[in-house]
Design a protein around this motif. Structure first.
Motif, PDB file in Angstrom:
ATOM      1  N   LEU A   5       0.236  -7.337   5.040  1.00  0.00           N
ATOM      2  CA  LEU A   5       0.175  -6.086   4.807  1.00  0.00           C
ATOM      3  C   LEU A   5       1.150  -5.379   5.001  1.00  0.00           C
ATOM      4  O   LEU A   5       1.968  -5.108   6.214  1.00  0.00           O
ATOM      5  CB  LEU A   5      -1.222  -5.360   5.575  1.00  0.00           C
ATOM      6  N   HIS A   6       1.761  -4.689   3.888  1.00  0.00           N
ATOM      7  CA  HIS A   6       2.874  -3.769   4.232  1.00  0.00           C
ATOM      8  C   HIS A   6       2.663  -2.587   3.454  1.00  0.00           C
ATOM      9  O   HIS A   6       2.485  -2.178   2.300  1.00  0.00           O
ATOM     10  CB  HIS A   6       4.210  -4.293   3.163  1.00  0.00           C
ATOM     11  N   GLY A   7       2.710  -1.401   4.290  1.00  0.00           N
ATOM     12  CA  GLY A   7       2.471  -0.136   3.654  1.00  0.00           C
ATOM     13  C   GLY A   7       3.267   1.054   4.426  1.00  0.00           C
ATOM     14  O   GLY A   7       4.165   0.968   5.039  1.00  0.00           O
ATOM     15  N   LEU A  45       0.880  -1.094   0.149  1.00  0.00           N
ATOM     16  CA  LEU A  45      -0.035  -0.078   0.039  1.00  0.00           C
ATOM     17  C   LEU A  45       0.873   1.218   0.123  1.00  0.00           C
ATOM     18  O   LEU A  45       1.621   1.450   0.900  1.00  0.00           O
ATOM     19  CB  LEU A  45      -0.938  -0.052   1.216  1.00  0.00           C
ATOM     20  N   HIS A  46       0.678   1.929  -0.945  1.00  0.00           N
ATOM     21  CA  HIS A  46       1.515   3.359  -1.103  1.00  0.00           C
ATOM     22  C   HIS A  46       0.802   4.441  -0.464  1.00  0.00           C
ATOM     23  O   HIS A  46      -0.225   4.543   0.467  1.00  0.00           O
ATOM     24  CB  HIS A  46       1.411   3.815  -2.587  1.00  0.00           C
ATOM     25  N   GLY A  47       1.810   5.685  -0.264  1.00  0.00           N
ATOM     26  CA  GLY A  47       1.379   6.686   0.510  1.00  0.00           C
ATOM     27  C   GLY A  47       0.495   7.842  -0.271  1.00  0.00           C
ATOM     28  O   GLY A  47       0.213   7.556  -1.431  1.00  0.00           O
ATOM     29  N   THR A  64      -3.479   2.714   6.446  1.00  0.00           N
ATOM     30  CA  THR A  64      -4.253   2.075   5.965  1.00  0.00           C
ATOM     31  C   THR A  64      -4.180   0.484   6.679  1.00  0.00           C
ATOM     32  O   THR A  64      -5.195  -0.034   6.901  1.00  0.00           O
ATOM     33  CB  THR A  64      -4.380   2.009   4.432  1.00  0.00           C
ATOM     34  N   ALA A  65      -2.912  -0.093   6.547  1.00  0.00           N
ATOM     35  CA  ALA A  65      -2.655  -1.303   7.008  1.00  0.00           C
ATOM     36  C   ALA A  65      -3.060  -1.401   8.376  1.00  0.00           C
ATOM     37  O   ALA A  65      -3.616  -2.487   8.830  1.00  0.00           O
ATOM     38  CB  ALA A  65      -1.315  -1.653   6.943  1.00  0.00           C
ATOM     39  N   LEU A  66      -2.648  -0.404   9.205  1.00  0.00           N
ATOM     40  CA  LEU A  66      -2.926  -0.369  10.796  1.00  0.00           C
ATOM     41  C   LEU A  66      -4.581  -0.346  10.812  1.00  0.00           C
ATOM     42  O   LEU A  66      -5.177  -1.051  11.782  1.00  0.00           O
ATOM     43  CB  LEU A  66      -2.364   0.713  11.419  1.00  0.00           C
ATOM     44  N   VAL A 120       3.507  -4.837   8.348  1.00  0.00           N
ATOM     45  CA  VAL A 120       4.584  -3.997   8.301  1.00  0.00           C
ATOM     46  C   VAL A 120       4.212  -2.604   7.979  1.00  0.00           C
ATOM     47  O   VAL A 120       3.687  -2.359   6.948  1.00  0.00           O
ATOM     48  CB  VAL A 120       5.762  -4.593   7.104  1.00  0.00           C
ATOM     49  N   SER A 121       4.462  -1.687   9.247  1.00  0.00           N
ATOM     50  CA  SER A 121       3.919  -0.441   8.972  1.00  0.00           C
ATOM     51  C   SER A 121       5.357   0.422   8.940  1.00  0.00           C
ATOM     52  O   SER A 121       5.959   0.533   9.966  1.00  0.00           O
ATOM     53  CB  SER A 121       3.219  -0.137  10.361  1.00  0.00           C
ATOM     54  N   ASP A 122       5.349   1.069   7.695  1.00  0.00           N
ATOM     55  CA  ASP A 122       6.677   1.862   7.609  1.00  0.00           C
ATOM     56  C   ASP A 122       6.305   3.320   7.492  1.00  0.00           C
ATOM     57  O   ASP A 122       5.532   3.757   6.670  1.00  0.00           O
ATOM     58  CB  ASP A 122       7.265   1.408   6.130  1.00  0.00           C
TER      59      ASP A 122
END
Length: 331
Positions: free
Chosen positions: A185-187, A117-119, A194-196, A212-214
């Motif tokens: 989920l990796h965003g 998932l992009h920003g 969004t992932a959270l 994975v919350s970046d």
């Protein structure tokens, strides 16, 4: 008669001021959350230029990023990819790229999936470097354009809220193909938020095994207020609350609902929080706060010398190694 006339004049002035204020708030919401309007203002160019100026520009980051993009481009030349589309309940057509796992890489199971998932103001192609890495690990990968961005339709950028609801359609798509899918989920940035939100939802799929919350933020409401101040040199109050009212009327959602901080308190899905300690767009303390509040199994990975969403560029081997170690425990 004179008193009544003064009252009428005062009422007319108040109505005119209210109308002007309403139009201004309408403009403010559009300038921040409506890409077609942002295009007219050259806002995308301004945001991109500002984001670049706030990034860390060290030689190692530039070299690592160049190498990652080169390797990703080479992979894309031969990778199997197909376009997927789904339609939301409110009628918008969303688009994603799907990279099926190669049979020889899956160990015969083919159950591991990554949803990337992009920003904010981004597009799916920004996440292809991550798709490359996950694909090498034997994952099937789905990379959507979030609502109102890239090739996906929509009226307003969702700041994670409408996005986390839309992404349930992508989860359903994955499960149609792989009923026993194990999904990560990796965003990044808004994608991480969004992932959270997905992980903390009461309806979160049991097939989501890790997040994975970046570079996530704690509250969309707070972020919107910060950007009003930063971009337009206005105080957050009263404009952010007025913008929330306008967005409820025009977009059907409330920025206050987009609260990753509230979501992580309800999440039971293991989460790796990543953040660069020199992030000038979303303060590193936001990920620290999310980590402290999270009720799930969790890890915190602060990358020294990295700016916003630059952790993978600062030290790719350490970044992906940390993710691999984390995911090995849950997928």
């Amino acid at each position: 008669m004179r008193r009544k006339r003064k009252i009428r004049i005062a009422a007319a002035v108040a109505a005119a001021l209210f109308a002007v204020y309403t139009v201004f708030v309408y403009f403010l919401v559009s300038a921040c959350l409506v890409p077609s309007f942002m295009d007219k203002l050259n806002a995308f160019e301004d945001i991109t230029r500002k984001c670049y100026s706030e990034q860390v520009q060290t030689a190692d980051i530039r070299e690592n990023r160049s190498q990652l993009l080169t390797e990703t481009g080479e992979w894309l030349e031969t990778a199997a990819c197909k376009k997927i589309q789904v339609r939301t309940t409110d009628g918008y057509l969303l688009t994603a790229a799907q990279f099926p796992a190669a049979a020889s890489e899956t160990g015969g199971t083919g159950e591991k999936w990554a949803l990337l998932l992009h920003g904010y103001t981004g597009w799916k192609e920004e996440m292809y470097q991550f798709a490359y890495w996950y694909h090498k690990q034997g994952y099937s990968v789905l990379v959507p354009d979030l609502r109102c961005q890239g090739e996906s339709e929509g009226d307003f950028i969702g700041m994670g809220w409408t996005d986390h609801l839309d992404c349930e359609l992508w989860i359903a798509h994955i499960l149609e193909q792989t009923p026993e899918a194990r999904i990560v989920l990796h965003g990044q940035s808004m994608g991480a938020a969004t992932a959270l939100l997905m992980a903390g939802s009461p309806e979160a799929s049991e097939h989501i095994k890790a997040v994975v919350s970046d570079s996530a933020y704690t509250e969309a409401y707070e972020m919107f207020g910060d950007k009003i101040t930063e971009w337009f040199h206005l105080p957050a109050a009263p404009f952010v609350d007025s913008a929330c009212v306008m967005l409820r009327l025009r977009g059907g959602y409330d920025l206050k609902d987009a609260s990753p901080l509230r979501a992580v308190r309800a999440s039971g899905i293991p989460t790796l929080f990543i953040h660069g300690d020199e992030d000038r767009m979303i303060d590193v303390n936001m990920s620290c706060e999310l980590f402290e509040a999270a009720a799930c199994e969790k890890e915190l990975f602060i990358v020294e010398g990295a700016g916003h969403a630059q952790a993978q560029d600062k030290n790719p081997d350490v970044y992906y190694g940390r993710i691999e170690d984390f995911l090995d425990r849950y997928l």
